[in-house]
Design a protein around this motif. Sequence first.
Motif, short mmCIF file in Angstrom:
data_model
loop_
_atom_site.label_atom_id
_atom_site.label_comp_id
_atom_site.label_asym_id
_atom_site.label_seq_id
_atom_site.Cartn_x
_atom_site.Cartn_y
_atom_site.Cartn_z
N TYR A 176 -46.88 -5.86 4.29
CA TYR A 176 -48.16 -6.02 3.59
C TYR A 176 -48.78 -4.66 3.28
CZ TYR A 176 -52.96 -7.31 2.53
OH TYR A 176 -54.18 -7.44 1.91
N LEU A 177 -48.74 -3.75 4.26
CA LEU A 177 -49.30 -2.41 4.05
C LEU A 177 -48.60 -1.71 2.88
CD1 LEU A 177 -49.67 -1.22 7.76
CD2 LEU A 177 -51.53 -1.72 6.15
N VAL A 178 -47.29 -1.87 2.80
CA VAL A 178 -46.55 -1.25 1.69
C VAL A 178 -46.97 -1.86 0.36
CG1 VAL A 178 -44.26 -0.89 0.68
CG2 VAL A 178 -44.56 -0.70 3.16
N LYS A 179 -47.12 -3.17 0.33
CA LYS A 179 -47.50 -3.85 -0.91
C LYS A 179 -48.89 -3.43 -1.40
CE LYS A 179 -43.70 -6.24 -0.89
NZ LYS A 179 -42.56 -5.75 -1.72
N THR A 180 -49.74 -2.97 -0.46
CA THR A 180 -51.09 -2.53 -0.86
C THR A 180 -51.09 -1.05 -1.27
OG1 THR A 180 -51.69 -1.94 1.42
CG2 THR A 180 -52.20 -4.18 0.67
N GLY A 181 -49.91 -0.43 -1.29
CA GLY A 181 -49.81 0.95 -1.78
C GLY A 181 -49.63 2.01 -0.71
N CYS A 182 -49.57 1.63 0.55
CA CYS A 182 -49.38 2.62 1.63
C CYS A 182 -47.92 3.08 1.65
CB CYS A 182 -49.76 2.02 2.97
SG CYS A 182 -51.49 1.52 3.08
N LYS A 183 -47.72 4.38 1.80
CA LYS A 183 -46.37 4.96 1.78
C LYS A 183 -46.04 5.71 3.07
CE LYS A 183 -45.69 3.71 -2.51
NZ LYS A 183 -44.76 2.58 -2.81
N ARG A 184 -47.08 6.19 3.75
CA ARG A 184 -46.87 6.99 4.96
C ARG A 184 -47.51 6.23 6.14
NH1 ARG A 184 -45.58 12.14 6.65
NH2 ARG A 184 -46.95 13.07 8.24
N ILE A 185 -46.71 5.29 6.67
CA ILE A 185 -47.23 4.34 7.66
C ILE A 185 -46.79 4.76 9.07
CG2 ILE A 185 -47.29 1.92 8.37
CD1 ILE A 185 -46.52 1.22 5.45
N ALA A 186 -47.77 4.98 9.93
CA ALA A 186 -47.49 5.36 11.33
C ALA A 186 -47.45 4.12 12.22
CB ALA A 186 -48.55 6.34 11.82
N HIS A 187 -46.89 4.31 13.41
CA HIS A 187 -46.83 3.22 14.39
C HIS A 187 -47.13 3.78 15.78
CE1 HIS A 187 -45.82 -0.29 16.58
NE2 HIS A 187 -44.59 0.04 16.90
N ILE A 188 -48.12 3.20 16.46
CA ILE A 188 -48.40 3.54 17.85
C ILE A 188 -47.89 2.37 18.70
CG2 ILE A 188 -50.13 4.17 19.56
CD1 ILE A 188 -51.95 5.06 17.29
N THR A 189 -46.91 2.63 19.57
CA THR A 189 -46.23 1.58 20.31
C THR A 189 -46.93 1.28 21.63
OG1 THR A 189 -44.75 2.88 21.73
CG2 THR A 189 -44.09 2.60 19.44
N GLY A 190 -46.42 0.25 22.32
CA GLY A 190 -46.85 -0.05 23.69
C GLY A 190 -45.83 0.48 24.67
N SER A 191 -45.82 -0.07 25.88
CA SER A 191 -44.89 0.36 26.92
C SER A 191 -43.45 0.17 26.46
CB SER A 191 -45.13 -0.44 28.20
OG SER A 191 -44.14 -0.17 29.16
N SER A 192 -42.63 1.19 26.66
CA SER A 192 -41.26 1.17 26.13
C SER A 192 -40.37 0.13 26.79
CB SER A 192 -40.63 2.56 26.28
OG SER A 192 -40.59 2.94 27.65
N ASN A 193 -40.72 -0.34 28.00
CA ASN A 193 -39.89 -1.31 28.71
C ASN A 193 -40.02 -2.73 28.17
OD1 ASN A 193 -38.90 0.61 30.52
ND2 ASN A 193 -40.56 0.26 31.99
N LEU A 194 -41.10 -3.02 27.48
CA LEU A 194 -41.38 -4.39 27.07
C LEU A 194 -40.52 -4.83 25.89
CD1 LEU A 194 -45.28 -4.50 27.29
CD2 LEU A 194 -43.64 -5.57 28.85
N SER A 195 -40.04 -6.07 25.96
CA SER A 195 -39.30 -6.63 24.83
C SER A 195 -40.21 -6.72 23.60
CB SER A 195 -38.78 -8.03 25.18
OG SER A 195 -39.86 -8.91 25.47
N THR A 196 -41.49 -7.02 23.82
CA THR A 196 -42.43 -7.13 22.70
C THR A 196 -42.56 -5.79 21.97
OG1 THR A 196 -44.20 -6.78 24.31
CG2 THR A 196 -43.76 -9.04 23.64
N THR A 197 -42.58 -4.70 22.72
CA THR A 197 -42.67 -3.37 22.11
C THR A 197 -41.45 -3.09 21.24
OG1 THR A 197 -43.96 -2.48 23.96
CG2 THR A 197 -42.82 -0.89 22.58
N LYS A 198 -40.28 -3.40 21.78
CA LYS A 198 -39.02 -3.14 21.06
C LYS A 198 -38.94 -3.98 19.79
CE LYS A 198 -36.76 -2.10 25.46
NZ LYS A 198 -35.83 -2.58 26.51
#
Length: 341
Positions: A176-198
């Motif tokens: 959705y972010l891409v469709k609204t024109g965003c090109k440089r999209i960052a991601h802040i993750t959660g704990s690396s051990n969690l399946s949800t994070t992965k």
Amino acid sequence: MKKNQVTITDIAKELNVSPSTVSRALHDSPFISEERKREILDFAKKMNYRPNQLALSLLNKRTKILGVIVPEITSYYFSTAINGIQDKVGDFGYKLMISQSNESFEEEIRLMEAMSLVRVDGFLISPSSNTVDFDHIKTIKESGFPLIIFDRDCHGLDVDKVVVDDYSGAFDAVNYLVKTGCKRIAHITGSSNLSTTKHRRQGYLDALLENGLNIQDELIIFGEDSTSETGVDGMKSLFNLEKLPDAVFCYNDAIAIGAMSVIRERDILIPDQISLVGFDDEPYSTYFKPSLTSVWQPVYDLGVLSAKILLDQLNSDIDQNEYRHEILKPELVIRNSSKQL
């Protein structure tokens, strides 16, 4: 002084009958006259007699108690899931013994051992973020306890599981972010051990690739936990880059709120300069300025379905050879922190 609870023996002595006669009356046995039965029941009521639930549970080999272990009880997410569990099992006479691991692997083990000693009838567990070894869960299962893993997957563990499709939720958000024109999209993750994070990180990556955007490692900030502080620290790291992102997809709403506070401190306009998307759709998300675009999860349904599957196990006499892996679909909720299509 504490008053002792009235027992079957006490009633028997007062009425000059045997304890077995009292027991038969209390259990509506046909091998006792209606007159005597009525006399005993009336007297038991007068004395405020309460049956010994522990003794009954040992007799019936069921305590009618289910053990629920979650990382935290106070969060909207897990409290809603617990509501779903309780609403489902309550109709069948079950009570819940609820504990939180506080994201501690060692505490999770202690809680499972303690609950097994009081003979709960089954377990519903959302593993801690530090649970990377599942031997304690295997031990409980091999001891004959029915068990459900919910919310967080335990890869390679053969048990019934109920989770949300974190991958598709993340993919839809970033797409959705891409469709609204965003090109440089960052991601802040959660704990690396969690399946949800992965799974959420993989959804983020695949959405970029699907839209022909390059993956830039500098735009992926690995958080140590899922708190607002992680969002604050992660957003500050992104502000140290030579070029700012034009959107940030956060592991959850708490991280997004932390990131939002940093963006606003720098007088950056949301969403004109940076779009922001969270995950979980916490109730407070709609009250922030701007209101937070987020991925809604069917958490109550997650609890209900987890409870239903556990009840199915409890009511089945057949040895389990196949395991259910139920995946519920999330939904992107568009608000004012992201640009509109």
